[in-house]
Enzyme design. Sequence first.
Site, PDB file in Angstrom:
ATOM      1  N   HIS A 196      14.165 -20.256 -15.424  1.00 57.04           N
ATOM      2  CA  HIS A 196      15.173 -20.311 -16.481  1.00 57.04           C
ATOM      3  C   HIS A 196      15.953 -21.611 -16.370  1.00 57.04           C
ATOM      4  O   HIS A 196      16.232 -22.125 -15.285  1.00 57.04           O
ATOM      5  CB  HIS A 196      16.092 -19.085 -16.497  1.00 57.04           C
ATOM      6  CG  HIS A 196      17.001 -18.878 -15.328  1.00 57.04           C
ATOM      7  ND1 HIS A 196      18.125 -19.626 -15.106  1.00 57.04           N
ATOM      8  CD2 HIS A 196      16.966 -17.967 -14.325  1.00 57.04           C
ATOM      9  CE1 HIS A 196      18.748 -19.187 -14.031  1.00 57.04           C
ATOM     10  NE2 HIS A 196      18.053 -18.185 -13.524  1.00 57.04           N
TER      11      HIS A 196
ATOM     12  N   GLU B 123      19.413 -23.667 -18.052  1.00 52.71           N
ATOM     13  CA  GLU B 123      20.702 -23.352 -18.654  1.00 52.71           C
ATOM     14  C   GLU B 123      21.320 -24.571 -19.324  1.00 52.71           C
ATOM     15  O   GLU B 123      20.943 -25.716 -19.021  1.00 52.71           O
ATOM     16  CB  GLU B 123      21.650 -22.805 -17.589  1.00 52.71           C
ATOM     17  CG  GLU B 123      22.006 -23.813 -16.529  1.00 52.71           C
ATOM     18  CD  GLU B 123      22.507 -23.171 -15.247  1.00 52.71           C
ATOM     19  OE1 GLU B 123      23.593 -23.580 -14.789  1.00 52.71           O
ATOM     20  OE2 GLU B 123      21.817 -22.285 -14.693  1.00 52.71           O
TER      21      GLU B 123
ATOM     22  N   CYS C 156      27.836 -21.565 -10.793  1.00 51.47           N
ATOM     23  CA  CYS C 156      27.355 -20.198 -10.960  1.00 51.47           C
ATOM     24  C   CYS C 156      27.890 -19.636 -12.271  1.00 51.47           C
ATOM     25  O   CYS C 156      29.046 -19.853 -12.638  1.00 51.47           O
ATOM     26  CB  CYS C 156      27.832 -19.338  -9.784  1.00 51.47           C
ATOM     27  SG  CYS C 156      27.642 -17.559 -10.037  1.00 51.47           S
TER      28      CYS C 156
ATOM     29  N   ARG D 271      18.705 -20.029 -20.947  1.00 54.54           N
ATOM     30  CA  ARG D 271      19.996 -19.398 -20.652  1.00 54.54           C
ATOM     31  C   ARG D 271      21.114 -20.211 -21.288  1.00 54.54           C
ATOM     32  O   ARG D 271      21.126 -21.441 -21.209  1.00 54.54           O
ATOM     33  CB  ARG D 271      20.192 -19.325 -19.139  1.00 54.54           C
ATOM     34  CG  ARG D 271      21.602 -18.956 -18.706  1.00 54.54           C
ATOM     35  CD  ARG D 271      21.693 -18.845 -17.204  1.00 54.54           C
ATOM     36  NE  ARG D 271      22.980 -19.325 -16.713  1.00 54.54           N
ATOM     37  CZ  ARG D 271      23.332 -19.343 -15.432  1.00 54.54           C
ATOM     38  NH1 ARG D 271      22.485 -18.933 -14.512  1.00 54.54           N
ATOM     39  NH2 ARG D 271      24.518 -19.806 -15.078  1.00 54.54           N
TER      40      ARG D 271
ATOM     41  N   GLU E 204      24.389 -15.580 -20.657  1.00 56.37           N
ATOM     42  CA  GLU E 204      25.018 -15.331 -19.370  1.00 56.37           C
ATOM     43  C   GLU E 204      26.454 -14.824 -19.498  1.00 56.37           C
ATOM     44  O   GLU E 204      27.236 -15.290 -20.330  1.00 56.37           O
ATOM     45  CB  GLU E 204      25.008 -16.629 -18.545  1.00 56.37           C
ATOM     46  CG  GLU E 204      25.711 -16.542 -17.194  1.00 56.37           C
ATOM     47  CD  GLU E 204      25.055 -15.604 -16.198  1.00 56.37           C
ATOM     48  OE1 GLU E 204      24.911 -14.404 -16.520  1.00 56.37           O
ATOM     49  OE2 GLU E 204      24.697 -16.049 -15.084  1.00 56.37           O
TER      50      GLU E 204
END
Length: 300
Positions: free
Chosen positions: A120, A122, A130, A165, A195
């Site tokens: 994945h 992002e 995070c 993501r 997310e």
Amino acid sequence: MADLLSNPGAARARLRELLRTASDDAPLVAPGAYDALSARLVEQAGFAVVYMTGFGTTASLIGRPDVGLLTATEMIDNARRIVAAVDVPVIADADTGYGNAINVVRTVAGYEQAGVAGIHLEDQVTPKRCGHLSGKQVIPAGEMVGKIRAAAAARRDPDFVLIARTDAAAVHGLDEAINRARAYADAGADLLFVEAPTSEDALKTVASQLRGLAPLVFNWAEGGRTPPLSLERIGELGYSLVLFPIGTLLAATSGIRALLETVRRDGTPAAALSGLPTFEGFTDLVGLPEIGALEQRFGS
């Protein structure tokens, strides 16, 4: 030792099949692993997929938080070791792709060569954080679209799974995150990963708006910002892949602390041994019988 190691394409095809057959009654579950040993434990527990956690990889390799400190090389090396340790498909965290769209091309090639079944990517800025920490920032949606298109073009195996993501919900709101996910699906993402929604209503909105475009990922981050729904409810909402990213890491931390407290208190670990695997059991777990069989087969 791992049957799929010599044929990563088989692992990717298996992951595609598992995602295809995931249902509302049975979403695909991928517990997190941070190293080869934890990956073996996930497999031996009977799970069909291993998820390589970036949070756990950072903590285990350098003992630091997941704030973009690791390089692509360090992440890919960890993925390669995990893939070599198990016979099931591995999905790996590839963070932001470690740069722009051109960097993403190299990142995809590296993970694909390492044998992972999917990654994945992002849309955070570099360095990232995070997804359940505060202070995140995201790149423009158009820039991320280019990165997803680059990733799709870079893969040599069409079964290599690309998960897009978006971390935009915490920065620009849920509507922006959903709009970005739609754009990422159009750019070639195989799965969509919004997310850190912070309520069940938000999770329901994401699923209702995106279901049908691509399978959806639910990140059941242990102790994170997303509510800890039951697996049954996650399936009812329409999520196909469920990640449990850091439970193994937290469990290992708790176990190590307990052992060290015993040693500090008593001077030896004797009082804790009854709760630990035996030496022989552990050597079996990590494959000593396989080594013995190979020695018999190939020894002089």
